[in-house]
Scaffold this motif. Structure first.
Motif, PDB file in Angstrom:
ATOM      1  N   ARG A   1       0.841  -1.204   0.000  1.00  0.00           N
ATOM      2  CA  ARG A   1       0.000   0.000   0.000  1.00  0.00           C
ATOM      3  C   ARG A   1       0.871   1.248   0.000  1.00  0.00           C
ATOM      4  O   ARG A   1       1.879   1.315   0.688  1.00  0.00           O
ATOM      5  CB  ARG A   1      -0.905  -0.009   1.221  1.00  0.00           C
ATOM      6  N   ASP A   2       0.466   2.217  -0.802  1.00  0.00           N
ATOM      7  CA  ASP A   2       1.181   3.486  -0.908  1.00  0.00           C
ATOM      8  C   ASP A   2       0.145   4.600  -0.953  1.00  0.00           C
ATOM      9  O   ASP A   2      -0.366   4.944  -2.017  1.00  0.00           O
ATOM     10  CB  ASP A   2       2.056   3.490  -2.163  1.00  0.00           C
ATOM     11  N   GLN A   3      -0.217   5.116   0.200  1.00  0.00           N
ATOM     12  CA  GLN A   3      -1.260   6.120   0.378  1.00  0.00           C
ATOM     13  C   GLN A   3      -2.596   5.573  -0.136  1.00  0.00           C
ATOM     14  O   GLN A   3      -3.047   4.554   0.359  1.00  0.00           O
ATOM     15  CB  GLN A   3      -0.845   7.429  -0.267  1.00  0.00           C
ATOM     16  N   ALA A   4      -3.203   6.202  -1.130  1.00  0.00           N
ATOM     17  CA  ALA A   4      -4.521   5.763  -1.608  1.00  0.00           C
ATOM     18  C   ALA A   4      -4.416   4.767  -2.762  1.00  0.00           C
ATOM     19  O   ALA A   4      -5.403   4.434  -3.395  1.00  0.00           O
ATOM     20  CB  ALA A   4      -5.343   6.973  -2.052  1.00  0.00           C
ATOM     21  N   ARG A   5      -3.203   4.269  -3.015  1.00  0.00           N
ATOM     22  CA  ARG A   5      -2.975   3.310  -4.108  1.00  0.00           C
ATOM     23  C   ARG A   5      -2.258   2.079  -3.566  1.00  0.00           C
ATOM     24  O   ARG A   5      -1.754   2.086  -2.445  1.00  0.00           O
ATOM     25  CB  ARG A   5      -2.138   3.948  -5.224  1.00  0.00           C
ATOM     26  N   VAL A   6      -2.214   1.043  -4.364  1.00  0.00           N
ATOM     27  CA  VAL A   6      -1.390  -0.122  -4.052  1.00  0.00           C
ATOM     28  C   VAL A   6      -0.422  -0.330  -5.207  1.00  0.00           C
ATOM     29  O   VAL A   6      -0.776  -0.138  -6.376  1.00  0.00           O
ATOM     30  CB  VAL A   6      -2.211  -1.410  -3.793  1.00  0.00           C
ATOM     31  N   VAL A   7       0.818  -0.685  -4.871  1.00  0.00           N
ATOM     32  CA  VAL A   7       1.846  -0.988  -5.858  1.00  0.00           C
ATOM     33  C   VAL A   7       1.905  -2.498  -5.980  1.00  0.00           C
ATOM     34  O   VAL A   7       2.055  -3.210  -4.971  1.00  0.00           O
ATOM     35  CB  VAL A   7       3.218  -0.406  -5.447  1.00  0.00           C
ATOM     36  N   ILE A   8       1.785  -2.993  -7.196  1.00  0.00           N
ATOM     37  CA  ILE A   8       1.713  -4.428  -7.458  1.00  0.00           C
ATOM     38  C   ILE A   8       2.931  -4.816  -8.289  1.00  0.00           C
ATOM     39  O   ILE A   8       3.195  -4.223  -9.341  1.00  0.00           O
ATOM     40  CB  ILE A   8       0.404  -4.757  -8.204  1.00  0.00           C
ATOM     41  N   SER A   9       3.666  -5.821  -7.796  1.00  0.00           N
ATOM     42  CA  SER A   9       4.860  -6.304  -8.484  1.00  0.00           C
ATOM     43  C   SER A   9       4.785  -7.801  -8.646  1.00  0.00           C
ATOM     44  O   SER A   9       4.303  -8.500  -7.752  1.00  0.00           O
ATOM     45  CB  SER A   9       6.111  -5.986  -7.661  1.00  0.00           C
ATOM     46  N   ARG A  10       5.257  -8.279  -9.762  1.00  0.00           N
ATOM     47  CA  ARG A  10       5.348  -9.727  -9.971  1.00  0.00           C
ATOM     48  C   ARG A  10       6.502 -10.259  -9.143  1.00  0.00           C
ATOM     49  O   ARG A  10       7.571  -9.669  -9.111  1.00  0.00           O
ATOM     50  CB  ARG A  10       5.600 -10.058 -11.438  1.00  0.00           C
ATOM     51  N   GLU A  11       6.271 -11.375  -8.445  1.00  0.00           N
ATOM     52  CA  GLU A  11       7.351 -11.991  -7.679  1.00  0.00           C
ATOM     53  C   GLU A  11       8.249 -12.769  -8.617  1.00  0.00           C
ATOM     54  O   GLU A  11       7.790 -13.385  -9.576  1.00  0.00           O
ATOM     55  CB  GLU A  11       6.773 -12.968  -6.640  1.00  0.00           C
ATOM     56  N   ALA A  12       9.530 -12.732  -8.332  1.00  0.00           N
ATOM     57  CA  ALA A  12      10.476 -13.548  -9.079  1.00  0.00           C
ATOM     58  C   ALA A  12      10.170 -15.005  -8.747  1.00  0.00           C
ATOM     59  O   ALA A  12       9.863 -15.338  -7.606  1.00  0.00           O
ATOM     60  CB  ALA A  12      11.899 -13.192  -8.678  1.00  0.00           C
ATOM     61  N   SER A  13      10.205 -15.849  -9.735  1.00  0.00           N
ATOM     62  CA  SER A  13       9.914 -17.263  -9.491  1.00  0.00           C
ATOM     63  C   SER A  13      10.849 -18.106 -10.322  1.00  0.00           C
ATOM     64  O   SER A  13      11.548 -17.609 -11.205  1.00  0.00           O
ATOM     65  CB  SER A  13       8.456 -17.576  -9.849  1.00  0.00           C
ATOM     66  N   GLY A  14      10.811 -19.398 -10.051  1.00  0.00           N
ATOM     67  CA  GLY A  14      11.601 -20.338 -10.848  1.00  0.00           C
ATOM     68  C   GLY A  14      11.020 -20.420 -12.249  1.00  0.00           C
ATOM     69  O   GLY A  14       9.957 -19.894 -12.542  1.00  0.00           O
ATOM     70  N   ALA A  15      11.710 -21.061 -13.110  1.00  0.00           N
ATOM     71  CA  ALA A  15      11.255 -21.191 -14.497  1.00  0.00           C
ATOM     72  C   ALA A  15       9.976 -21.990 -14.568  1.00  0.00           C
ATOM     73  O   ALA A  15       9.842 -23.018 -13.949  1.00  0.00           O
ATOM     74  CB  ALA A  15      12.349 -21.865 -15.331  1.00  0.00           C
ATOM     75  N   THR A  16       9.018 -21.467 -15.304  1.00  0.00           N
ATOM     76  CA  THR A  16       7.767 -22.176 -15.524  1.00  0.00           C
ATOM     77  C   THR A  16       7.516 -22.236 -17.016  1.00  0.00           C
ATOM     78  O   THR A  16       7.865 -21.319 -17.755  1.00  0.00           O
ATOM     79  CB  THR A  16       6.582 -21.454 -14.852  1.00  0.00           C
ATOM     80  N   ALA A  17       6.932 -23.313 -17.440  1.00  0.00           N
ATOM     81  CA  ALA A  17       6.692 -23.481 -18.876  1.00  0.00           C
ATOM     82  C   ALA A  17       5.366 -22.912 -19.276  1.00  0.00           C
ATOM     83  O   ALA A  17       4.480 -22.735 -18.543  1.00  0.00           O
ATOM     84  CB  ALA A  17       6.759 -24.951 -19.234  1.00  0.00           C
TER      85      ALA A  17
END
Length: 84
Positions: free
Chosen positions: A68-84
């Motif tokens: 959460r960042d004030q009246a917004r939310v910051v959304i980030s993709r998590e780093a993950s292992g390789a997926t096909a």
């Protein structure tokens, strides 16, 4: 009125992150389009995702970190292992 135009209030940030208003985030969680799992959020393919003007924000199988960042939310993709 049943007209639902694509949601446009998306701010693209560095490294693939983006932000949306907290109210929109709460809606996505409330309707079940995104669900919490092990400290992150996942897209639930069984639930409808409201349309966004920008395509591909919430792909299936990707884990998202949310801050959460004030009246917004910051959304980030998590780093993950390789997926096909």
């Amino acid at each position: 009125m049943d007209d639902q135009s694509p949601f446009a209030d998306v701010c693209v940030l560095a490294e693939g992150s983006f932000s949306i208003p907290e109210l929109k985030w709460r809606e996505l969680v409330f309707i079940g389009a995104l669900r919490a799992e092990s400290g992150a959020y996942l897209r639930d393919a069984a639930r409808p995702m409201p349309p966004f003007e920008r395509a591909g924000l919430f792909p299936e199988g990707v884990r998202f970190r949310v801050v959460r960042d004030q009246a917004r939310v910051v959304i980030s993709r998590e780093a993950s292992g390789a997926t096909a």
